[in-house]
Design an enzyme around this catalytic site. Structure first.
Site: not given
Length: 464
Positions: A80, A82, A161
């Site tokens: 993935d 992003d 995070d």
């Protein structure tokens, strides 16, 4: 929000006793050149690079961010990709005809290239009280309910995070911007939260699961301050919507690191927040503990061999000890075995749905696998052929092998069915078996600029 205010919120120790200018200096990113970070464009998705180039050419800042940068730097091959950008979601959507806006609590854009989806998010900043309530809001516990306040790249980095996810790859000069020591933590194999752990966990309790997932996936250690509050704050998981936790469970256990992840979840008292009935069984039943661990081992073995694991089989295995326990209660009440099984299945699934939603397309085959266990015990006459005709036969057969693997005495049932599959009778049945249309996913008309309910549920994925 200014950079200084962002630092004050997440890193108060940087502000105390120092001038604001020095605080700003301390959060300037470490700029890593190509020879230092080692990321090659050959490792990256061509479609992700297309998105970066088009955003850059349109005058916007755009970077690959988070897990794809971290994993590429570590020599892995991310699936993935992003993108973080200075463009708003509406501007991104106008720039790409093959895109759609999704999300309400966290608005972003999916750019579609066939099956590959490049997720594009606008730089966020931490919301202030004066921001419009339509842009950002938090609950009484401190959990972020809506997060659509835009900022710059420095703001965006400070609200991520973990430090290992606060790294940004620029395609224009091939540099990586590493914030808050993320590059060094990646080299040291350390998972460290950005800011005060208790505050960050209250903002989004799923961060506790993510800490465990990264530790299991990357074989990293969780930094002491980051892991200290987890056991105490584990009950905050009850605040998370069940559909979101279902997606998190798939990420936790179906990535090839299920066993180590499971053990970490139990160590930090998080597994019981996801599977309370299973935790009760594992805590006081040796067979249940062995069964769940073997489920994790078999899951890892299949995934590492390049084979698939269906969510319904995994959930059926994970809830099996609970099902047996509840079925035994109904049997004691004088209810016959099959009705007792059906009542137990309904109760166990109903209880589990309170924590993690399970789509109906999975609960139906789960019940069929459980129901097939008794059918496979009936082998005389035409019963074997009838059982073998079921579309759940292979999954039910594998389930029998799992039960025997964990020490359950089924009187050689697994061997019998293994040998039966070599017979001409079974080969004829298998050749004539029809696909089960009830579980065939129907194609839906394509909708533009709107996310499906599942898209909207998954839309808060700001921290890869």
């Amino acid at each position: 929000m200014s950079i200084v205010n962002t630092v004050a919120r997440f890193f108060p120790s940087l502000i105390g006793g120092r001038k604001a200018k020095n605080a700003v200096d301390e959060i300037k990113p470490q700029i890593l050149q190509r020879k230092e970070h080692g990321i090659s464009r050959r490792q990256l998705s061509e479609n992700a690079l297309k998105v970066l180039y088009r955003l850059n050419n349109a005058g916007y800042q755009a970077y690959l961010v988070g897990g794809c940068v971290r994993d590429s730097m570590l020599g892995a091959h991310p699936k993935d990709f992003d993108v973080a950008t200075s463009a708003t979601p509406e501007q991104v959507n106008q720039l790409f005809r093959n895109s759609r806006l999704i999300g309400r609590r966290f608005k972003l854009v999916h750019v579609l290239f066939g099956r590959e989806v490049i997720e594009v998010a606008t730089f966020r900043t931490s919301p202030k009280e004066e921001h419009n309530s339509n842009q950002a809001s938090t609950g009484d516990s401190g959990m972020i309910l809506r997060d659509n306040v835009y900022g710059n790249i420095d703001d965006d980095a400070m609200r991520r995070d973990f430090t290992i996810n606060a790294m940004y790859y620029a395609v224009d000069d091939f540099t990586v911007l590493s914030y808050a020591g993320g590059y060094q933590d990646a080299q040291d194999k350390l998972i460290r939260l950005m800011g005060d752990p208790e505050t960050r966990y209250r903002e989004d309790p799923v961060r506790m699961l993510r800490a465990i997932r990264f530790a299991g996936k990357l074989n990293f250690e969780i930094e002491q301050k980051t892991k200290a509050p987890i056991e105490m704050m584990a009950p905050l998981m009850e605040q998370i919507p069940a559909p979101r936790l279902f997606e998190e469970v798939l990420k936790l256990f179906l990535s090839g690191n299920a066993l180590v992840t499971y053990r970490l979840l139990r160590e930090y008292k998080l597994f019981g927040e996801l599977f309370p009935l299973t935790e009760q069984c594992v805590a006081d039943d040796e067979f249940a503990a062995r069964f769940v661990e073997q489920t994790m081992i078999n899951t890892d073995t299949r995934i590492q061999a390049g084979k698939s694991v269906t969510p319904y089989y995994f959930f059926a295995a994970l809830l099996w000890p609970s099902l047996q326990r509840v079925q035994a209660e109904f049997l004691e009440q004088g209810i016959p075995p099959q009705p007792a099984l059906h009542k137990a299945a309904s109760r166990v699934i109903e209880q589990q749905l309170k924590r993690t939603s399970i789509p109906k397309r999975f609960t139906i085959p789960m019940k069929e696998i459980w129901d097939m266990q008794s059918r496979l015990e009936r082998k005389k006459g035409k019963k074997a052929a009838e059982a073998a005709e079921s579309n759940r036969f292979r999954a039910a057969y594998d389930f029998v092998l799992l039960r025997e693997q964990c020490g359950e005495n089924l009187k050689g049932l697994g061997d019998w069915w293994t040998q039966y599959q070599e017979t001409d009778e079974y080969k004829e049945v298998a050749a004539n078996r029809q696909p089960d249309e009830r579980h065939t996913k129907k194609r839906r008309p394509r909708r533009t600029n709107r996310g499906t309910p599942n898209d909207r549920q998954r839309s808060r994925r700001s921290e890869p």
